[in-house]
Design an enzyme around this catalytic site. Structure first.
Site, PDB file in Angstrom:
ATOM      1  N   THR A  71       0.851  -1.165   0.015  1.00  0.00           N
ATOM      2  CA  THR A  71       0.045  -0.084   0.000  1.00  0.00           C
ATOM      3  C   THR A  71       0.662   1.122  -0.072  1.00  0.00           C
ATOM      4  O   THR A  71       2.112   1.006   0.084  1.00  0.00           O
ATOM      5  CB  THR A  71      -0.760   0.175   1.247  1.00  0.00           C
ATOM      6  OG1 THR A  71      -1.833   1.137   0.993  1.00  0.00           O
ATOM      7  CG2 THR A  71      -0.107   0.210   2.601  1.00  0.00           C
ATOM      8  N   ALA A 119      -5.597  -5.222   6.549  1.00  0.00           N
ATOM      9  CA  ALA A 119      -7.030  -4.269   6.618  1.00  0.00           C
ATOM     10  C   ALA A 119      -7.827  -4.733   7.783  1.00  0.00           C
ATOM     11  O   ALA A 119      -8.461  -3.714   8.225  1.00  0.00           O
ATOM     12  CB  ALA A 119      -7.766  -4.623   5.096  1.00  0.00           C
TER      13      ALA A 119
END
Length: 274
Positions: A71, A119
């Site tokens: 990310t 996440a």
């Protein structure tokens, strides 16, 4: 202050050393009365979270789960607030699982958190943080400071270090002292600075930020810098991509500025070079 202290590691140790009911054995025993270790997440008696995590991650285990993370998230303070910019790609190794992940968690109108790592871990702990921030407001009749919010998050995840949690988040907000920015990770680290970037593409984002960042930059320049830094990270890092979500934290609270596809930014910047 009491709201922060009840999450401290000393409080955790005092419960473990007392006669209160616990799950597990030894130094990892979990008090059922601790707010950050609630019964709903309890595991079978006789096993500790570290033992469970070791079974799935140890080199000696036949069952191994190794998470590949990717990310790019960034945030920086300047004279007119805090800029937060993130990508939206979720990956599972080399497979692109999603291009539409919302990596900015809106804790309350004056606090934002970013997601990097797992996440589920980031989402769970920051939602727990949102609850505690609201309880603080109800008990103290004022908004919690950015420093206190980040400290609560640190104290909540600290007892879980080494248990397989993966979280690297930035807590951004505005309080009585002005704009605030803290980095918190799953090892219990807590840092403050004017610039942070977290994730596999952070080195590329830092290259852009370090070359163009200035405390006195204009609002337009700051917003453009956030988008450009994320774009360059997605261009070089295969694990980052999707869209650039841009937020601006002001004295009046956070505002979502834009959501721009990185492909659109690519052609825009290429046209500017001509």
């Amino acid at each position: 202050m009491a709201q922060v202290e009840r999450y401290s590691y000393l409080s955790y140790k005092s419960c473990v050393s007392s006669n209160k009911p616990v799950w597990g054995l030894g130094r990892d025993a979990i008090s059922l009365e601790q707010p950050f270790m609630s019964p709903e997440a309890a595991i079978p008696r006789g096993l500790t979270p570290s033992q469970v995590a070791e079974h799935f991650s140890s080199e000696k285990s036949n069952v191994r789960i190794k998470f590949d993370h990717g990310t790019t998230t960034l945030a920086f303070k300047f004279k007119d607030g805090v800029i937060v910019a993130v990508d939206s790609r979720a990956t599972a190794g080399s497979w692109i699982a999603s291009q539409t992940v919302k990596k900015v968690i809106e804790i309350n109108p004056y606090l934002l958190g970013t997601m990097a790592g797992g996440a589920a871990d980031c989402s769970y702990w920051e939602r727990r943080l949102a609850r505690e921030c609201r309880l603080y407001e109800l008990e103290n009749k004022e908004r919690i400071s950015v420093a206190a919010a980040s400290k609560i998050l640190t104290n909540m995840v600290y007892p879980y270090r080494g248990y397989g949690i993966s979280m690297g988040t930035m807590i951004c907000g505005w309080d009585k002292k002005g704009p605030g920015l803290y980095y918190v990770d799953s090892d219990g680290s807590r840092l403050t600075n004017n610039i942070f970037s977290v994730g596999s593409g952070s080195t590329y984002a830092y290259g852009v930020l370090d070359s163009e960042y200035s405390w006195d930059m204009s609002v337009e320049a700051a917003r453009e810098l956030g988008k450009r830094a994320i774009y360059h990270a997605t261009h070089r890092d295969a694990y980052s991509g999707g869209v650039v979500n841009l937020y601006h934290m002001r004295e009046t609270g956070w505002e979502k500025i834009s959501q721009t596809d990185v492909m659109q930014l690519h052609f825009q910047y290429k046209d500017e070079e001509k």
